[in-house]
Design an enzyme around this catalytic site. Structure first.
Site, PDB file in Angstrom:
ATOM      1  N   GLY A   1      44.249  27.943  54.361  1.00 43.65           N
ATOM      2  CA  GLY A   1      43.864  29.165  55.074  1.00 43.65           C
ATOM      3  C   GLY A   1      42.783  29.948  54.346  1.00 43.65           C
ATOM      4  O   GLY A   1      42.510  31.104  54.689  1.00 43.65           O
TER       5      GLY A   1
ATOM      6  N   LYS B   1      47.141  24.478  47.754  1.00 44.06           N
ATOM      7  CA  LYS B   1      47.107  25.610  48.669  1.00 44.06           C
ATOM      8  C   LYS B   1      45.644  25.929  48.997  1.00 44.06           C
ATOM      9  O   LYS B   1      44.737  25.465  48.347  1.00 44.06           O
ATOM     10  CB  LYS B   1      47.757  26.841  48.020  1.00 44.06           C
ATOM     11  CG  LYS B   1      49.247  26.657  47.804  1.00 44.06           C
ATOM     12  CD  LYS B   1      49.927  27.906  47.252  1.00 44.06           C
ATOM     13  CE  LYS B   1      49.518  29.177  47.916  1.00 44.06           C
ATOM     14  NZ  LYS B   1      49.637  29.204  49.387  1.00 44.06           N
TER      15      LYS B   1
ATOM     16  N   GLU C   1      45.653  34.471  46.526  1.00 42.04           N
ATOM     17  CA  GLU C   1      47.025  33.951  46.391  1.00 42.04           C
ATOM     18  C   GLU C   1      47.336  33.677  44.921  1.00 42.04           C
ATOM     19  O   GLU C   1      48.414  34.017  44.426  1.00 42.04           O
ATOM     20  CB  GLU C   1      47.176  32.664  47.203  1.00 42.04           C
ATOM     21  CG  GLU C   1      47.132  32.909  48.715  1.00 42.04           C
ATOM     22  CD  GLU C   1      47.104  31.644  49.553  1.00 42.04           C
ATOM     23  OE1 GLU C   1      47.335  31.763  50.754  1.00 42.04           O
ATOM     24  OE2 GLU C   1      46.853  30.557  49.021  1.00 42.04           O
TER      25      GLU C   1
ATOM     26  N   ASP D   1      55.128  32.469  49.502  1.00 42.31           N
ATOM     27  CA  ASP D   1      53.965  31.892  50.194  1.00 42.31           C
ATOM     28  C   ASP D   1      54.244  30.443  50.593  1.00 42.31           C
ATOM     29  O   ASP D   1      55.118  29.783  50.024  1.00 42.31           O
ATOM     30  CB  ASP D   1      52.745  31.954  49.261  1.00 42.31           C
ATOM     31  CG  ASP D   1      51.419  31.822  50.025  1.00 42.31           C
ATOM     32  OD1 ASP D   1      51.435  31.646  51.262  1.00 42.31           O
ATOM     33  OD2 ASP D   1      50.361  31.890  49.357  1.00 42.31           O
TER      34      ASP D   1
END
Ligand code: 5RP
Length: 219
Positions: A97, A94, A103, A81
């Protein structure tokens, strides 16, 4: 090289970490999309993928790669990722998005986390990129007030619902000197589903796209 060319280079470089005959954990975002395209080129060598978002699932299926429900899978050899920021300790921000929760779940199952990122994502101290926090909608204002007490300036990400039906608060004004402690504190707030700090469980390998090639950093 453009930023997208650097993302493409690391997406394809990640194929070196794909073990034939296994199921691969797949991330979300423009860098992960290049990895998915690369995975398509060796799709007959892998058993399939577990995806971290509806968007990645669609891309995988479009390429004819079988996508498994995580509940059907005991183990994943790798999780690949992108990241919004990565520091020298391989800790990451992270969730740009909005896929941070899935994730984190898929990454938790994987033996190895391979972070793929262009060099602009490398930082000394995490926090210049606003820290995403996925929140149950009814808890939005409460969690925002608590985040202010922790020194942040939360901003409600307008018109975004996560794949899990929740909202995102992007927390500005942080200089994260103890990422593990902050990850723990934010995750402990009632109403928080996940904070986009990947600190307790960071990356094992980082593939960084630079003008002079892909740099590999191992933990
Ligand atoms: C999505 C993510 C992405 O990995 C992160 O936002 C990086 O995205 P990109 O590869 O498009 O720069 O965490 O939730």
């Amino acid at each position: 090289m453009t930023q997208d060319e650097l993302k493409k280079a690391v997406g394809w470089a990640a194929l070196d970490f794909v073990k034939p005959g296994t199921i691969i954990g797949v991330g979300t975002g423009s860098t992960a999309a290049h990895f998915i395209d690369a995975l398509g080129s060796i799709k007959h060598q892998i058993d399939g993928a577990v995806s971290s978002s509806e968007a990645s699932t669609q891309r995988l299926q479009h390429l004819g790669i079988p996508v498994f429900d995580l509940n059907e899978v005991d183990s994943l050899s790798v999780y690949v990722d992108g990241a919004d920021e990565i520091n020298g300790q391989m800790q990451m921000i992270k969730g740009g998005g909005a896929a941070l929760t899935r994730e984190k779940i898929v990454a938790a199952v994987a033996d190895k986390f391979i972070c793929i990122a262009d060099a602009s994502k490398q930082v000394e101290v995490l926090g210049r990129f606003p820290l995403p926090v996925e929140v149950i909608p009814m808890a939005r204002s409460y969690v925002a007030r608590e985040l202010v007490k922790l020194g942040g300036l939360p901003e409600y990400r307008q018109n975004v619902l996560t794949d899990n039906g929740n909202v995102i608060l992007d927390v500005h004004n942080l200089r994260i000197l103890d990422p593990v402690a902050l990850e723990r504190s934010i995750n402990a707030l009632p109403g928080v589903v996940t904070v986009g700090l990947f600190a307790a469980r960071g990356a094992d390998v980082a593939l960084i796209g630079t003008a002079s090639g892909v740099k590999t950093i191992e933990k």
